[in-house]
Design a protein around this motif. Structure first.
Motif, mmCIF file in Angstrom:
data_model
loop_
_atom_site.group_PDB
_atom_site.id
_atom_site.type_symbol
_atom_site.label_atom_id
_atom_site.label_comp_id
_atom_site.label_asym_id
_atom_site.label_seq_id
_atom_site.Cartn_x
_atom_site.Cartn_y
_atom_site.Cartn_z
ATOM 1 N N SER A 212 -6.411 103.122 23.987
ATOM 2 C CA SER A 212 -6.400 103.249 22.526
ATOM 3 C C SER A 212 -5.062 103.633 21.907
ATOM 4 O O SER A 212 -4.982 103.791 20.691
ATOM 5 N N MET A 213 -3.990 103.763 22.679
ATOM 6 C CA MET A 213 -2.758 104.304 22.085
ATOM 7 C C MET A 213 -1.765 103.237 21.638
ATOM 8 O O MET A 213 -0.658 103.564 21.219
ATOM 9 N N TYR A 214 -2.132 101.971 21.681
ATOM 10 C CA TYR A 214 -1.203 100.914 21.308
ATOM 11 C C TYR A 214 -1.523 100.278 19.951
ATOM 12 O O TYR A 214 -1.065 99.188 19.656
ATOM 13 N N GLY A 215 -2.319 100.974 19.152
ATOM 14 C CA GLY A 215 -2.619 100.467 17.818
ATOM 15 C C GLY A 215 -3.851 99.580 17.741
ATOM 16 O O GLY A 215 -4.347 99.288 16.664
ATOM 17 N N ARG A 216 -4.340 99.160 18.874
ATOM 18 C CA ARG A 216 -5.596 98.412 18.944
ATOM 19 C C ARG A 216 -6.229 98.709 20.303
ATOM 20 O O ARG A 216 -5.539 99.143 21.233
ATOM 21 N N ARG A 217 -7.507 98.489 20.400
ATOM 22 C CA ARG A 217 -8.198 98.800 21.650
ATOM 23 C C ARG A 217 -7.833 97.777 22.726
ATOM 24 O O ARG A 217 -7.924 96.573 22.520
ATOM 25 N N ILE A 218 -7.415 98.288 23.897
ATOM 26 C CA ILE A 218 -7.021 97.443 25.016
ATOM 27 C C ILE A 218 -8.054 97.602 26.132
ATOM 28 O O ILE A 218 -8.321 98.728 26.562
ATOM 29 N N GLU B 49 -11.995 108.390 27.202
ATOM 30 C CA GLU B 49 -11.866 107.034 27.754
ATOM 31 C C GLU B 49 -11.809 107.001 29.280
ATOM 32 O O GLU B 49 -11.447 105.981 29.867
ATOM 33 N N LEU B 50 -12.191 108.084 29.950
ATOM 34 C CA LEU B 50 -12.307 108.079 31.407
ATOM 35 C C LEU B 50 -13.754 108.398 31.765
ATOM 36 O O LEU B 50 -14.245 109.495 31.493
ATOM 37 N N ARG C 6 -17.433 98.592 30.869
ATOM 38 C CA ARG C 6 -17.029 99.611 29.904
ATOM 39 C C ARG C 6 -15.616 99.369 29.380
ATOM 40 O O ARG C 6 -15.224 99.937 28.373
ATOM 41 N N GLU C 7 -14.839 98.576 30.108
ATOM 42 C CA GLU C 7 -13.459 98.250 29.721
ATOM 43 C C GLU C 7 -12.617 99.505 29.520
ATOM 44 O O GLU C 7 -11.806 99.607 28.598
ATOM 45 N N GLN C 8 -12.828 100.472 30.405
ATOM 46 C CA GLN C 8 -12.023 101.690 30.430
ATOM 47 C C GLN C 8 -11.955 102.172 31.877
ATOM 48 O O GLN C 8 -12.795 101.780 32.705
ATOM 49 N N PRO C 9 -10.983 102.989 32.225
ATOM 50 C CA PRO C 9 -10.899 103.472 33.602
ATOM 51 C C PRO C 9 -12.139 104.269 33.997
ATOM 52 O O PRO C 9 -12.680 105.045 33.194
ATOM 53 N N LEU D 135 -4.789 110.619 33.582
ATOM 54 C CA LEU D 135 -4.818 111.388 32.334
ATOM 55 C C LEU D 135 -3.855 110.837 31.294
ATOM 56 O O LEU D 135 -4.209 110.685 30.117
ATOM 57 N N ASN D 136 -2.634 110.509 31.715
ATOM 58 C CA ASN D 136 -1.579 110.209 30.750
ATOM 59 C C ASN D 136 -1.222 108.737 30.610
ATOM 60 O O ASN D 136 -0.451 108.381 29.716
ATOM 61 N N PHE D 137 -1.753 107.902 31.496
ATOM 62 C CA PHE D 137 -1.458 106.477 31.360
ATOM 63 C C PHE D 137 -2.726 105.642 31.234
ATOM 64 O O PHE D 137 -3.001 105.059 30.185
#
Length: 337
Positions: A104-110, A143-144, A165-168, A96-98
């Motif tokens: 998306s929380m670092y200013g660009r999509r990771i 994003e999950l 999907r490049e997401q968890p 949930l939190n990491f």
């Protein structure tokens, strides 16, 4: 004639293929190395072939998931195994939190390509803390993505879809389904066949061989496929009710609009799920169905869930809590009258 592949064998082959073809892939979990090969033998043979990328870990679900998320953040593609889905509650904070927020929380999509595998469900006599279906607790996290194994989908394709999907992603794997064989060539049994419908991640569509319009359309995750098909058989032979079944691979996010060509063939819709009611996947689908099909529905969407109880160890008590074929049969028959 070649023996059909069991779902656990198919998962094992998918993981072998991933490690063989992708040097950035890792598999992490408790007791996953040979000779044990995991609690359900899904990871058998992986550590012998790829000893540096198949890592047996300490008993810490939060730690395993955190390491997996760190590997994904660094550009790798890890697969994390929970020994039982129940223990994924201990990894909830990491998801949930990491992991999900890191997209998306670092200013660009990771890209955060990672999969958390969760053996789930009852009907094995494992008791209250090793038998739950906890899918509803992960629905709605941005994003999950959530997936579930089925007896129709090849897990090589499922892993490809999840990692693309490049997401968890969380993959729920019904423990009874591990022992069942995959359906092939569009054939379920003497009464039913299947085909594919939907979008780029297709849904299995099970229908009667005579291809008449259905009295009901049922939507169920993969772990319930066998029980729903059993109910469909008895409903057809004993009640003369023709049902069709839709079995998706991806549970969330889920867009019911892609299935409208099938859903529009009847005014009765049933959603079946293994977990307890309230805040669930089934209720999410019912809400979508009421929005999309309001003028076509002849009755409210029927949502069937497990009883609001712990899951007992004793088989006769467990059967009363977890949905069974006869439970589904009875509920649909009563709702038709």
């Amino acid at each position: 004639m070649n023996r059909r592949e069991r779902v656990a064998e198919n998962l094992n082959r998918a993981l072998h293929s991933l490690l063989d073809t992708d040097p950035s892939a890792y598999v992490l979990g408790e007791d996953i190395a040979d000779p044990y090969g995991g609690a359900f033998k899904v990871t058998k043979g992986l550590s012998e072939r790829h000893p540096e990328r198949v890592i047996t870990t300490p008993l810490s679900e939060a730690g395993i998931t955190g390491v997996g998320a760190g590997l994904a953040l660094a550009g790798n593609r890890p697969v994390v195994e929970m020994m039982f889905a129940d223990f994924a509650a201990l990894a909830f904070d990491q998801l949930l939190n990491f992991a999900s927020k890191s997209v998306s929380m670092y200013g660009r999509r990771i890209p955060m390509s990672m999969v958390v595998r969760c053996p789930t469900g009852g009907n094995r006599g494992y008791g209250p803390t090793h038998s739950q279906s906890i899918q509803k607790h992960f629905i709605g996290i941005p994003e999950l993505s959530l997936y579930e194994t089925t007896p129709f989908h090849d897990n090589h394709d499922v892993f490809t879809a999840m990692l693309s999907r490049e997401q968890p992603c969380v993959l729920f794997e019904d423990k009874v389904l591990y022992t069942r064989t995959l359906f092939t060539d569009g054939i379920v049994d003497d009464l039913f066949r299947y085909e594919w419908t939907g979008d780029d991640e297709p849904t299995a569509h099970v229908r009667s061989v005579d291809d008449t319009d259905p009295d009901w359309v049922v939507i169920a995750p993969g772990g319930l496929s066998e029980r729903v098909i059993g109910a469909m058989r008895s409903l057809l032979l004993e009640e003369e009710l023709n049902c069709e079944l839709l079995v998706p691979s991806r549970l969330y996010p889920f867009d019911l609009a892609a299935l409208l060509p099938v859903l529009s063939r009847t005014g009765r819709l049933c959603v079946v799920e293994d977990g307890t009611a309230d805040g669930t996947w089934g209720e999410m689908l019912a809400q979508q169905a009421h929005t999309l099909l309001w003028k076509r529905l002849s009755r409210p969407v029927l949502v069937l869930s497990a009883e609001p109880s712990i899951i007992p160890t004793a088989a006769h008590l467990e059967r009363e809590v977890v949905l069974q074929s006869e439970t589904i049969h009875r509920a649909i028959a009563e709702a038709t009258r």
